[in-house]
Scaffold this active site. Structure first.
Site, PDB file in Angstrom:
ATOM      1  N   CYS A  38       5.180  -6.328   1.755  1.00  0.00           N
ATOM      2  CA  CYS A  38       5.617  -4.935   1.806  1.00  0.00           C
ATOM      3  C   CYS A  38       4.907  -4.180   2.932  1.00  0.00           C
ATOM      4  O   CYS A  38       5.188  -4.421   4.098  1.00  0.00           O
ATOM      5  CB  CYS A  38       5.420  -4.283   0.435  1.00  0.00           C
ATOM      6  SG  CYS A  38       6.396  -2.788   0.243  1.00  0.00           S
ATOM      7  N   TYR A  39       3.937  -3.310   2.611  1.00  0.00           N
ATOM      8  CA  TYR A  39       3.209  -2.615   3.682  1.00  0.00           C
ATOM      9  C   TYR A  39       2.606  -3.642   4.650  1.00  0.00           C
ATOM     10  O   TYR A  39       2.614  -3.447   5.872  1.00  0.00           O
ATOM     11  CB  TYR A  39       2.093  -1.764   3.066  1.00  0.00           C
ATOM     12  CG  TYR A  39       1.274  -0.990   4.079  1.00  0.00           C
ATOM     13  CD1 TYR A  39       1.676   0.270   4.499  1.00  0.00           C
ATOM     14  CD2 TYR A  39       0.102  -1.529   4.617  1.00  0.00           C
ATOM     15  CE1 TYR A  39       0.931   0.982   5.437  1.00  0.00           C
ATOM     16  CE2 TYR A  39      -0.645  -0.833   5.555  1.00  0.00           C
ATOM     17  CZ  TYR A  39      -0.230   0.428   5.955  1.00  0.00           C
ATOM     18  OH  TYR A  39      -0.970   1.123   6.884  1.00  0.00           O
ATOM     19  N   HIS A  91       7.768  -7.911  -3.574  1.00  0.00           N
ATOM     20  CA  HIS A  91       6.446  -8.209  -4.144  1.00  0.00           C
ATOM     21  C   HIS A  91       6.490  -9.520  -4.929  1.00  0.00           C
ATOM     22  O   HIS A  91       6.969  -9.543  -6.063  1.00  0.00           O
ATOM     23  CB  HIS A  91       6.003  -7.066  -5.064  1.00  0.00           C
ATOM     24  CG  HIS A  91       5.632  -5.839  -4.316  1.00  0.00           C
ATOM     25  ND1 HIS A  91       4.351  -5.574  -3.899  1.00  0.00           N
ATOM     26  CD2 HIS A  91       6.389  -4.817  -3.851  1.00  0.00           C
ATOM     27  CE1 HIS A  91       4.326  -4.428  -3.227  1.00  0.00           C
ATOM     28  NE2 HIS A  91       5.556  -3.953  -3.180  1.00  0.00           N
ATOM     29  N   GLU A  93       4.005 -10.973  -6.211  1.00  0.00           N
ATOM     30  CA  GLU A  93       2.891 -11.048  -7.165  1.00  0.00           C
ATOM     31  C   GLU A  93       3.236 -10.494  -8.545  1.00  0.00           C
ATOM     32  O   GLU A  93       2.506 -10.726  -9.500  1.00  0.00           O
ATOM     33  CB  GLU A  93       1.662 -10.315  -6.591  1.00  0.00           C
ATOM     34  CG  GLU A  93       1.770  -8.788  -6.488  1.00  0.00           C
ATOM     35  CD  GLU A  93       2.454  -8.293  -5.210  1.00  0.00           C
ATOM     36  OE1 GLU A  93       3.273  -9.042  -4.664  1.00  0.00           O
ATOM     37  OE2 GLU A  93       2.186  -7.147  -4.796  1.00  0.00           O
ATOM     38  N   LYS A 112     -10.642 -12.756 -16.469  1.00  0.00           N
ATOM     39  CA  LYS A 112     -10.918 -13.100 -17.874  1.00  0.00           C
ATOM     40  C   LYS A 112     -10.377 -14.491 -18.248  1.00  0.00           C
ATOM     41  O   LYS A 112     -11.055 -15.274 -18.912  1.00  0.00           O
ATOM     42  CB  LYS A 112     -10.279 -12.054 -18.782  1.00  0.00           C
ATOM     43  CG  LYS A 112     -10.691 -12.131 -20.217  1.00  0.00           C
ATOM     44  CD  LYS A 112     -11.773 -11.140 -20.458  1.00  0.00           C
ATOM     45  CE  LYS A 112     -12.278 -11.101 -21.861  1.00  0.00           C
ATOM     46  NZ  LYS A 112     -13.404 -10.174 -21.961  1.00  0.00           N
ATOM     47  N   SER A 144     -23.799 -10.204 -26.355  1.00  0.00           N
ATOM     48  CA  SER A 144     -23.109  -9.233 -27.213  1.00  0.00           C
ATOM     49  C   SER A 144     -22.347  -9.955 -28.316  1.00  0.00           C
ATOM     50  O   SER A 144     -21.874  -9.336 -29.249  1.00  0.00           O
ATOM     51  CB  SER A 144     -22.115  -8.429 -26.374  1.00  0.00           C
ATOM     52  OG  SER A 144     -21.068  -9.282 -25.938  1.00  0.00           O
ATOM     53  N   GLY A 186     -19.700 -11.479 -27.357  1.00  0.00           N
ATOM     54  CA  GLY A 186     -18.410 -11.573 -26.670  1.00  0.00           C
ATOM     55  C   GLY A 186     -18.392 -12.721 -25.679  1.00  0.00           C
ATOM     56  O   GLY A 186     -19.425 -13.335 -25.397  1.00  0.00           O
ATOM     57  N   VAL A 187     -17.200 -12.964 -25.145  1.00  0.00           N
ATOM     58  CA  VAL A 187     -17.024 -14.165 -24.323  1.00  0.00           C
ATOM     59  C   VAL A 187     -17.732 -14.050 -22.968  1.00  0.00           C
ATOM     60  O   VAL A 187     -18.314 -15.024 -22.495  1.00  0.00           O
ATOM     61  CB  VAL A 187     -15.515 -14.514 -24.174  1.00  0.00           C
ATOM     62  CG1 VAL A 187     -14.728 -13.389 -23.554  1.00  0.00           C
ATOM     63  CG2 VAL A 187     -15.318 -15.769 -23.348  1.00  0.00           C
ATOM     64  N   ASP A 188     -17.736 -12.873 -22.354  1.00  0.00           N
ATOM     65  CA  ASP A 188     -18.288 -12.776 -20.993  1.00  0.00           C
ATOM     66  C   ASP A 188     -19.788 -13.065 -20.961  1.00  0.00           C
ATOM     67  O   ASP A 188     -20.254 -13.880 -20.161  1.00  0.00           O
ATOM     68  CB  ASP A 188     -18.020 -11.384 -20.397  1.00  0.00           C
ATOM     69  CG  ASP A 188     -16.541 -11.029 -20.432  1.00  0.00           C
ATOM     70  OD1 ASP A 188     -15.721 -11.954 -20.580  1.00  0.00           O
ATOM     71  OD2 ASP A 188     -16.209  -9.832 -20.326  1.00  0.00           O
ATOM     72  N   SER A 189     -20.524 -12.380 -21.833  1.00  0.00           N
ATOM     73  CA  SER A 189     -21.977 -12.615 -21.819  1.00  0.00           C
ATOM     74  C   SER A 189     -22.283 -14.032 -22.290  1.00  0.00           C
ATOM     75  O   SER A 189     -23.230 -14.662 -21.814  1.00  0.00           O
ATOM     76  CB  SER A 189     -22.716 -11.581 -22.674  1.00  0.00           C
ATOM     77  OG  SER A 189     -22.291 -11.625 -24.011  1.00  0.00           O
ATOM     78  N   GLY A 240       0.840  -1.197   0.000  1.00  0.00           N
ATOM     79  CA  GLY A 240       0.000   0.000   0.000  1.00  0.00           C
ATOM     80  C   GLY A 240       0.868   1.238   0.000  1.00  0.00           C
ATOM     81  O   GLY A 240       2.054   1.173   0.346  1.00  0.00           O
TER      82      GLY A 240
END
Ligand code: XMP
Length: 558
Positions: free
Chosen positions: A127-128, A214, A216, A414, A268, A270-273, A100
């Protein structure tokens, strides 16, 4: 040593005594709440294997979450001030405290409920987060004599540390800190050091760990393994978070939520919907009706393909509305990008509502909201993108229909959505489709959107897609597309003068669209695309390549 003591003495050194009285009161309230919270080993039977990430405003918190998920462990991000009872409701096997921007010794620095330590569950502070562990458990943190930014070499001094299981004794890690630990809390020891940080990794020798670096970020190459070691060797996770398990759990949850109600979902293409709809369909079958609006701004062959997939292959109820005329009429004469976006968004809501009414009583609206949207909307300061462009997202509409939301992908990234889509049997080309904006080709045509200009752009876009796929680069790219500019220039074809449009190519790599880099496409590929466009698309006599990253540009041109 002397030098650093002098430096420390010249600053106000913070200890746990510095925590304000009001904070103590909050903490003690939280501690009371904790009495009912599960302790280690008391996780209810059948509870999902989960880890809680406590966010202190780090720009990398979502990366921690991604890394954890990549290790097949479910996790959720909580703000540092979330009630402990909410955090404990996911029955975490452990906690990760993020980095942070604050310093732990500042007045009003964000703290984590001390109940987290009292739970006797594993804690990993980054870290923080590590400095907070130090402060809250009785150690001392102060501004460092030397700041450490960028890559450092970490030397592991404690071979028995579970965090470094099966790792080398020297690791490249990425640092970004200005504070350092002066005194560790009682019972803590250092397990690794760097040139500038004698306490680069600390532990109580049991379940609490702190990392100054870090793990990550990609710049710590072994970072994921360190996180995995924490999850598997300290928290006792086994990697139960798989697409198969997710589907199984979601289907049960959707069935229970919907009962015999009815659901609509806007597709749509698209992949998400698509994944959201497929998941809901797998749970409740024909109680789901999808609405697919062709706004006339889609790519070549796109509406036909999407319909065929949903109706024929997936046997789903799809209401298809060809509203091309309506949308294009509204766009006549509009050249301002924001006006285009608003006009398309407005028409879409109207249409969706009308179609919804025709279906009779509907109880639920299914949306393909993803976890990054959820994280982003939780912190108003990260919503700058919304001010830059008014996003039109088929998922985000329409609120005044007062339907109960079903958001089965709300906690997925995603890449996880794609895995789930494949597991659900959606076709590969749909699952791997690059993102496509809600306002479609309208925001890739600079100036007025007309049928003629749409045809030109569709022709160019088709060639770009074909060639990128042929070069096997489609999946590596976040997006690859063409833009029809309003620039016209003089050219020569055969012996004739031409005065044609300029098409721009855009190809970017990105993790999440928040930032993006222009793709270093091979010259010969660019040459082929350019040649094909000027030869095959009437009206175009010049092709340029966009070599700007985001920021300062955005991915779309409007
Ligand atoms: P920008 O252009 O802001 O785009 O860098 C970031 C990502 O968002 C997509 N995009 C949209 N997606 N509705 C959407 O669903 C929209 O209105 C919209 N505008 C941009 C863009 O394609 C990129 O992936």
């Amino acid at each position: 040593m002397e030098q650093s003591t002098e430096k420390v003495n010249s600053h106000r050194v913070a200890t746990s005594d510095d925590i304000e009285v009001s904070t103590y009161l909050e903490i003690s309230k939280e501690m009371q709440g904790l009495q009912a919270a599960p302790k280690a080993g008391e996780i209810p039977h059948g509870a999902k294997e989960a880890v809680a990430i406590i966010d202190f405003g780090s720009q990398y918190s979502h990366l921690i979450a991604r890394r954890v998920r990549e290790c097949n462990v479910y996790c959720e991000i909580f703000s540092y001030d979330a009630p402990l009872s909410k955090i404990m409701a996911i029955h975490p096997r452990g906690f990760i405290l993020s980095g942070g921007p604050a310093s732990v010794y500042e007045k009003n620095a964000p703290l984590t409920p001390v109940g987290i330590y009292d739970s006797h569950l594993p804690v990993l502070g980054i870290c923080y987060g590590m400095q907070l562990i130090t402060l809250q458990l009785g150690g001392t943190v102060a501004p460092g004599s030397k700041h450490e930014y960028g890559q450092s070499i970490l030397h592991v001094s404690d071979d028995s540390s579970p965090l470094f299981y099966e790792l080398e004794d020297s690791l490249t890690v990425w640092m970004s800190h200005a504070d350092e630990i002066i005194d560790m809390p009682a019972g803590f020891r250092s397990s690794a050091y760097t040139e500038n940080s004698p306490n680069a990794v600390i532990t109580d020798g049991s379940k609490i760990f702190g990392l100054q670096f870090h793990p990550e970020v990609a710049h710590t190459p072994q970072g994921k393994q360190i996180i995995k070691n924490f999850l598997y060797r300290v928290c006792g996770c086994q990697g139960a978070w798989t697409p198969g398990n997710f589907i199984h759990e979601s289907i049960a949850a959707i069935k229970q939520q919907v009962g015999d109600g009815r659901v609509i979902c806007a597709l749509s293409g698209g992949v998400d919907s698509a994944v959201a709809a497929k998941l809901v369909h797998a749970a409740i079958g024909d109680q789901l009706t999808c609405i697919f609006v062709n706004n006339g701004l889609l790519r070549r062959e796109e509406p036909e393909r999407a319909l065929e997939t949903f109706r024929k292959n997936l046997k789903m109820n799809v209401v298809y509305v060809d509203a091309t005329d309506l949308f294009l009429d509204q766009l006549k004469g509009v050249i301002d990008p924001e006006q285009k976006r608003k006009s398309i968004g407005r028409e879409f809501i109207k249409l969706f509502e009308n179609e919804g009414k025709k279906l009779g009583k509907i109880d639920f609206l299914a949306q393909g909201t993803l976890y990054p949207d959820v994280i982003e909307s939780a912190t108003p300061e990260t919503k700058a993108a919304a001010k830059i462009k008014t996003h039109h997202n088929v998922g985000g509409l329409p609120s005044r229909m007062t339907l109960t939301l079903i958001e089965p992908l709300r906690y997925l990234f995603k890449d996880e959505v794609r895995e789930v889509g494949l597991e659900l049997g959606l076709p590969e080309d749909m699952v791997w489709r690059q993102p496509f904006p809600g306002p479609g080709l309208a925001i890739r045509i600079i100036g007025e959107v007309t049928r003629e200009r749409l045809d030109i752009l569709r022709g160019a876009d088709w060639i770009v897609m074909n060639e990128i796929k042929k070069a096997k680069l489609y999946r590596q790219m976040w997006q690859t597309f063409a833009i029809l500019t309003d620039v016209r220039s003089v050219g020569v074809m055969g012996d004739y003068r031409t005065y044609g449009y300029m098409v721009a190519l855009r190809a970017v790599t990105s993790q999440d669209a928040m930032t993006a880099d222009w793709a270093r496409l091979p010259y010969n590929l660019l040459a082929t695309i350019s040649n094909r466009i000027v030869n095959e698309v009437p009206g175009v006599n010049r092709v340029v390549y966009d070599i700007t990253s985001k920021p300062p540009s955005t991915i779309e041109w409007e």
